[in-house]
Design a protein around this motif. Structure first.
Motif, PDB file in Angstrom:
ATOM      1  N   SER B 136     141.772  66.308   8.029  1.00  0.00           N
ATOM      2  CA  SER B 136     142.828  65.369   8.401  1.00  0.00           C
ATOM      3  C   SER B 136     142.942  64.367   7.257  1.00  0.00           C
ATOM      4  CB  SER B 136     142.471  64.700   9.733  1.00  0.00           C
ATOM      5  OG  SER B 136     143.530  63.869  10.131  1.00  0.00           O
ATOM      6  N   SER B 137     143.032  63.101   7.550  1.00  0.00           N
ATOM      7  CA  SER B 137     143.143  62.139   6.452  1.00  0.00           C
ATOM      8  C   SER B 137     142.892  60.728   6.961  1.00  0.00           C
ATOM      9  CB  SER B 137     144.545  62.198   5.842  1.00  0.00           C
ATOM     10  OG  SER B 137     144.724  61.128   4.947  1.00  0.00           O
ATOM     11  N   VAL B 138     142.447  59.847   6.070  1.00  0.00           N
ATOM     12  CA  VAL B 138     142.354  58.439   6.447  1.00  0.00           C
ATOM     13  C   VAL B 138     143.745  57.871   6.712  1.00  0.00           C
ATOM     14  CG1 VAL B 138     140.224  57.995   5.163  1.00  0.00           C
ATOM     15  CG2 VAL B 138     142.425  57.586   4.061  1.00  0.00           C
ATOM     16  N   ALA B 139     144.774  58.596   6.246  1.00  0.00           N
ATOM     17  CA  ALA B 139     146.143  58.140   6.496  1.00  0.00           C
ATOM     18  C   ALA B 139     146.456  58.110   7.987  1.00  0.00           C
ATOM     19  CB  ALA B 139     147.133  59.045   5.767  1.00  0.00           C
ATOM     20  N   LEU B 149     155.072  58.661   7.736  1.00  0.00           N
ATOM     21  CA  LEU B 149     155.281  59.973   8.346  1.00  0.00           C
ATOM     22  C   LEU B 149     154.049  60.872   8.199  1.00  0.00           C
ATOM     23  CD1 LEU B 149     158.911  60.198   7.140  1.00  0.00           C
ATOM     24  CD2 LEU B 149     158.227  60.449   9.532  1.00  0.00           C
ATOM     25  N   TYR B 150     153.553  60.955   6.960  1.00  0.00           N
ATOM     26  CA  TYR B 150     152.358  61.765   6.715  1.00  0.00           C
ATOM     27  C   TYR B 150     151.227  61.287   7.621  1.00  0.00           C
ATOM     28  CZ  TYR B 150     148.421  63.750   4.042  1.00  0.00           C
ATOM     29  OH  TYR B 150     147.284  64.420   3.670  1.00  0.00           O
ATOM     30  N   GLY B 151     151.056  59.957   7.684  1.00  0.00           N
ATOM     31  CA  GLY B 151     149.987  59.376   8.490  1.00  0.00           C
ATOM     32  C   GLY B 151     150.161  59.662   9.974  1.00  0.00           C
ATOM     33  N   ALA B 152     151.423  59.660  10.436  1.00  0.00           N
ATOM     34  CA  ALA B 152     151.657  59.936  11.856  1.00  0.00           C
ATOM     35  C   ALA B 152     151.196  61.344  12.224  1.00  0.00           C
ATOM     36  CB  ALA B 152     153.140  59.759  12.169  1.00  0.00           C
ATOM     37  N   ALA B 153     151.529  62.318  11.364  1.00  0.00           N
ATOM     38  CA  ALA B 153     151.110  63.693  11.633  1.00  0.00           C
ATOM     39  C   ALA B 153     149.586  63.803  11.614  1.00  0.00           C
ATOM     40  CB  ALA B 153     151.722  64.639  10.602  1.00  0.00           C
ATOM     41  N   LYS B 154     148.966  63.124  10.644  1.00  0.00           N
ATOM     42  CA  LYS B 154     147.508  63.199  10.531  1.00  0.00           C
ATOM     43  C   LYS B 154     146.828  62.471  11.698  1.00  0.00           C
ATOM     44  CE  LYS B 154     146.809  65.584   6.717  1.00  0.00           C
ATOM     45  NZ  LYS B 154     146.147  66.897   6.764  1.00  0.00           N
ATOM     46  N   ALA B 155     147.440  61.392  12.176  1.00  0.00           N
ATOM     47  CA  ALA B 155     146.889  60.689  13.341  1.00  0.00           C
ATOM     48  C   ALA B 155     146.881  61.618  14.545  1.00  0.00           C
ATOM     49  CB  ALA B 155     147.716  59.441  13.635  1.00  0.00           C
ATOM     50  N   GLY B 156     147.983  62.330  14.718  1.00  0.00           N
ATOM     51  CA  GLY B 156     148.058  63.277  15.822  1.00  0.00           C
ATOM     52  C   GLY B 156     147.006  64.367  15.686  1.00  0.00           C
ATOM     53  N   CYS B 177     136.050  66.798  11.929  1.00  0.00           N
ATOM     54  CA  CYS B 177     137.298  66.242  11.395  1.00  0.00           C
ATOM     55  C   CYS B 177     136.973  65.519  10.088  1.00  0.00           C
ATOM     56  CB  CYS B 177     137.909  65.279  12.411  1.00  0.00           C
ATOM     57  SG  CYS B 177     139.367  64.419  11.795  1.00  0.00           S
ATOM     58  N   VAL B 178     137.455  66.061   8.967  1.00  0.00           N
ATOM     59  CA  VAL B 178     137.192  65.460   7.660  1.00  0.00           C
ATOM     60  C   VAL B 178     138.320  64.477   7.356  1.00  0.00           C
ATOM     61  CG1 VAL B 178     136.751  65.882   5.219  1.00  0.00           C
ATOM     62  CG2 VAL B 178     136.106  67.600   6.920  1.00  0.00           C
ATOM     63  N   LYS B 179     137.937  63.261   6.994  1.00  0.00           N
ATOM     64  CA  LYS B 179     138.947  62.259   6.657  1.00  0.00           C
ATOM     65  C   LYS B 179     138.782  61.832   5.202  1.00  0.00           C
ATOM     66  CE  LYS B 179     139.408  60.641  11.381  1.00  0.00           C
ATOM     67  NZ  LYS B 179     139.236  59.538  12.339  1.00  0.00           N
ATOM     68  N   PRO B 180     139.469  62.549   4.316  1.00  0.00           N
ATOM     69  CA  PRO B 180     139.370  62.159   2.909  1.00  0.00           C
ATOM     70  C   PRO B 180     140.148  60.883   2.664  1.00  0.00           C
ATOM     71  CG  PRO B 180     140.186  64.425   3.160  1.00  0.00           C
ATOM     72  CD  PRO B 180     140.306  63.753   4.484  1.00  0.00           C
ATOM     73  N   GLY B 181     139.567  60.029   1.834  1.00  0.00           N
ATOM     74  CA  GLY B 181     140.326  58.908   1.285  1.00  0.00           C
ATOM     75  C   GLY B 181     141.111  59.473   0.141  1.00  0.00           C
ATOM     76  N   PHE B 182     141.088  58.828  -0.983  1.00  0.00           N
ATOM     77  CA  PHE B 182     141.835  59.372  -2.107  1.00  0.00           C
ATOM     78  C   PHE B 182     140.951  60.328  -2.886  1.00  0.00           C
ATOM     79  CE2 PHE B 182     143.962  59.721  -6.067  1.00  0.00           C
ATOM     80  CZ  PHE B 182     145.307  59.551  -5.768  1.00  0.00           C
ATOM     81  N   VAL B 217     133.031  63.584  12.812  1.00  0.00           N
ATOM     82  CA  VAL B 217     133.928  62.911  11.862  1.00  0.00           C
ATOM     83  C   VAL B 217     133.164  62.637  10.579  1.00  0.00           C
ATOM     84  CG1 VAL B 217     135.295  60.847  11.376  1.00  0.00           C
ATOM     85  CG2 VAL B 217     135.259  61.787  13.692  1.00  0.00           C
ATOM     86  N   VAL B 218     133.783  62.923   9.457  1.00  0.00           N
ATOM     87  CA  VAL B 218     133.157  62.570   8.183  1.00  0.00           C
ATOM     88  C   VAL B 218     134.212  62.010   7.233  1.00  0.00           C
ATOM     89  CG1 VAL B 218     133.326  64.964   7.344  1.00  0.00           C
ATOM     90  CG2 VAL B 218     131.738  63.379   6.253  1.00  0.00           C
ATOM     91  N   TYR B 219     133.890  60.850   6.661  1.00  0.00           N
ATOM     92  CA  TYR B 219     134.765  60.230   5.660  1.00  0.00           C
ATOM     93  C   TYR B 219     134.256  60.605   4.273  1.00  0.00           C
ATOM     94  CZ  TYR B 219     136.636  57.165   9.298  1.00  0.00           C
ATOM     95  OH  TYR B 219     137.248  56.670  10.422  1.00  0.00           O
ATOM     96  N   VAL B 220     135.187  60.994   3.385  1.00  0.00           N
ATOM     97  CA  VAL B 220     134.811  61.276   1.996  1.00  0.00           C
ATOM     98  C   VAL B 220     135.838  60.663   1.048  1.00  0.00           C
ATOM     99  CG1 VAL B 220     133.463  63.387   2.343  1.00  0.00           C
ATOM    100  CG2 VAL B 220     135.952  63.529   2.256  1.00  0.00           C
ATOM    101  N   PRO B 221     135.426  60.100  -0.076  1.00  0.00           N
ATOM    102  CA  PRO B 221     134.059  59.654  -0.365  1.00  0.00           C
ATOM    103  C   PRO B 221     133.612  58.613   0.670  1.00  0.00           C
ATOM    104  CG  PRO B 221     135.480  59.519  -2.318  1.00  0.00           C
ATOM    105  CD  PRO B 221     136.365  59.810  -1.163  1.00  0.00           C
TER     106      PRO B 221
END
Lengths: 442, 244
Positions: B136-139, B149-156, B177-182, B217-221
């Protein structure tokens, strides 16, 4: 597709304004680039854009191995695959890359473009000898294959052609079978330059890998004393049964102050390095990385020279035709009071196929020089010596050679220029180095 | 592990697949570009030694999902892990200008990705469990100006994955659920890089560890975990003012 960086640097710190475009599809990103660069390990300005141009394609994400034929020992890879990755994959399975330069942090494409050589040059030649075919993106946008059978002139011009004949996209290389992934090495202290050269010559007939380190700061009779290194792949029965483990690396975390390396500290280091080696022969099993790529043990070691950086002057001198050429070169270095922290010597074998390939029979000698006000004059002086002896320099290391000096060393320049006229008539492919040394007045 | 990866030819998926191949996991690649699939399969085979199978699968063609996963099942003799890294990305202003593109992005990143996950979930739970790892994404953590918009889809998508985790973990399905930052990949090329941006090669081992341990859930980095904690708790008045 852009990864903006305002300044691009060579390994020695030479810089030029430019932008490296990174991407997994090299063919795509190289289309509007003036040059492709790999891991940026060429010391000088070979991988930097020429003045006025900006975009250079970076190959390091196009790093896939496309074929590894374990039965036949054939490897095809994208230009950006690193030698480190190749060796990690093939060494445990009984194969080695046929030519191993001083660092493994170089790309396949970069090795072809520089036509690199290694400690086995006297028997195995440069990498060009082992390249079966190349896939190139030409300046006019066509993607073509070339080999000894197909577009042979383009193939020859590309081996050692510094990326100026087309963007190298893929290369196919014949690998070397090895009995084990470990090295049997012998090192020996040698008290003079003449003994070192003789030692290299004698070892050449029995050993696939030879090289010498020498103390270029010792004076008088000690000038050229050094350590002779020879090795071969270890046989199965003498090698450890485990594969070589990944090496831990130190790093130079920041630019050291420029004064750190001075005559006193460099002389102390060289003397220590020489004296530390016992008088008797040292022999034993060595890790392949520490044997082939000792400098890789410290990542970003180029920072020890400080922000002003350094250059390497590497030349090959026809020692057989002109006995004493190497000594005269070293004396010229000493009289310039330059002082070289690191000095490596190697006997070279036959000339390769590449139109601008560096090695030729004789003695190759490489000296590192910290950049100072006087460095340009020192390089000029060394180059005059090289011209007088009928030698030539290695473009991959160079940032300071003058155009007239280079022309005097390189009777092959016209042939290379003709190849470029044929394959890139509009000169779309250029580097800072090609503008400095190769572009003819047109 | 026997792993099916959708999106292994590029970016973070490529880096993760390499880590898996190098340690001996069996892989099967799904993607829409057959040529890229073949090349990646060769590269992974060189790294790991084992054959790597491939099958065409396009997130925009949901009718192909079942067949693609069935092909993976046949080739691997069943699988226990499914990884999804494929997604579309476009900057917010571009999406605002081009409503067809934004429809496509919302569709692929939300509806189609979830349809694919549902197909994978049925097969994983049917086979006695396993791991479903989705990028997914931190977005998706908070509504923000550059990624409306991108963030809304990723939130869902993140919400869906959390729900799956709650409902099916007891049945042996672990959801990661992987949440990449940049992360510096082709997807983010051309964007200004914020601090704490990561390299795909650096984050792959962290994702792999999360898969091995079944962390939901994992945030990277890693710093992005704390960055997002702050951002999630910023008052609206501030979020409205700042540009990120």
């Amino acid at each position: 597709m852009a990864t903006p960086t305002r300044i691009l640097r060579g390994w020695g710190g030479t810089s030029a304004p430019g932008e490296e475009i990174l991407g997994e599809n090299l063919e795509e990103i190289a289309r509007d680039a003036v040059l492709t660069r790999g891991l940026g390990r060429s010391y000088g300005d070979s991988s930097l854009p020429p003045p006025g141009a900006h975009k250079v394609a970076g190959s390091t994400r196009a790093d896939q191995i496309l074929l590894f034929d374990e039965a036949d020992g054939l490897l095809r890879g994208e230009a950006g695959v690193s030698l480190a990755k190749i060796q990690r994959v093939i060494l445990p399975r009984g194969w080695s890359f046929p030519v191993l330069p001083g660092t493994q942090y170089v790309t396949l494409g970069g090795m072809v473009a520089a036509d690199v050589h290694g400690k086995n040059h006297h028997v195995d030649g440069t990498i060009g000898r082992h390249v079966q075919s190349l896939r190139l993106l030409l300046a006019d946008g066509r993607v073509v294959r070339c080999s000894r059978e197909e577009r042979a002139d383009l193939f020859r011009a590309t081996l050692g052609g510094m990326g100026l004949t087309g963007h190298i996209l893929e290369a196919e290389v014949r690998l070397q079978p090895i009995p084990s992934p470990w090295i049997w090495a012998e090192t020996q202290r040698v008290e003079s330059l003449e003994d070192l050269i003789l030692g290299l010559r004698t070892a050449a007939s029995d050993w696939p890998f030879t090289v010498g380190w020498l103390d270029a700061l010792a004076t008088g009779r000690g000038l050229g004393r050094g350590i002779l290194i020879r090795g071969r792949w270890a046989e199965k029965n003498e090698a450890p049964t485990n594969p070589p483990a990944e090496k831990h690396r130190m790093s130079v975390p920041f630019y050291c102050p420029g004064w750190l390396l001075n005559r006193v500290s460099m002389r102390a280091f060289n003397t220590l390095y020489f004296r530390r080696h016992p008088r008797r022969l040292k022999a034993g099993i060595r890790h392949p990385e520490s044997f082939f790529h000792p400098l890789d043990a410290v990542s970003r070691w180029n920072r020890i020279y400080g922000r002003r950086g350094f250059t390497q002057h590497q030349c090959v001198l026809p020692e057989t035709e002109r006995p004493g050429a190497t000594r005269r070169f070293l004396e010229s270095l000493v009289s310039s009071r330059a002082g070289s922290f690191l000095c490596v010597i190697k006997d070279c074998g036959e000339v390769g196929e590449g139109l601008l390939s560096f090695p030729r029979p004789g003695i190759s000698i490489a000296v590192d020089l910290q950049i100072k006000r006087t460095t340009q004059e020192i390089v000029n002086q060394l180059n005059r010596r090289v011209i007088a002896e009928g030698g030539r320099i290695y473009l991959t290391k160079d940032s300071l050679t003058r155009r007239d000096h280079f022309a005097a060393m390189e009777p092959r320049l016209e042939a290379f220029d003709a190849a470029r006229r044929r394959w890139d008539p509009e000169r779309r492919l250029q580097s800072a180095q090609s503008v400095r040394l190769l572009e003819q007045a047109r | 592990m026997k792993v099916v990866i959708l999106g292994a030819t590029r970016g973070m998926g490529r880096a993760l697949a390499r880590k898996m191949a190098a340690r001996g996991d069996r892989l099967f690649l799904l993607g829409r570009d057959r040529n890229a699939l073949d090349r990646s399969a060769q590269d992974l085979k060189a790294l790991g030694g084992a054959e790597v199978g491939t099958s065409h699968c396009d997130l925009e063609q949901p009718d192909g999902f079942a067949a693609a996963l069935a092909a993976a099942e046949t080739a691997l003799g069943g699988f226990d892990t499914v990884v999804v890294t494929a997604a579309l990305f476009a900057p917010q202003d571009e999406l605002e200008r081009d409503h067809l593109l934004s429809r496509r992005l919302l569709d692929v990143n939300f509806t189609r990705t979830i349809e694919f996950c549902e197909e994978a979930r049925r097969r994983l739970t049917g086979g006695g469990g396993g791991t479903l790892c989705v990028f997914s994404s931190v977005a998706g953590e908070r509504g923000r100006k550059p990624v409306v918009l991108y963030g809304a889809a990723k939130a869902g998508l993140s919400h869906y994955l959390e729900g799956l985790d709650h409902k099916f973990r007891s049945m042996g399905l672990k959801t990661v659920c992987v949440k990449p930052g940049f992360v510096k990949t082709d997807m983010t090329a051309g964007l200004d890089r914020p601090p704490f941006s990561g390299e795909p090669e650096k984050i792959a081992p962290r994702v792999l560890r999360a898969i091995d341990r079944g962390r939901p859930v994992v945030y990277v980095p890693p710093p992005w975990r704390w960055i997002m904690l702050v951002i999630r708790n910023l008052p609206r008045a501030i979020m409205r003012k700042v540009g990120f």
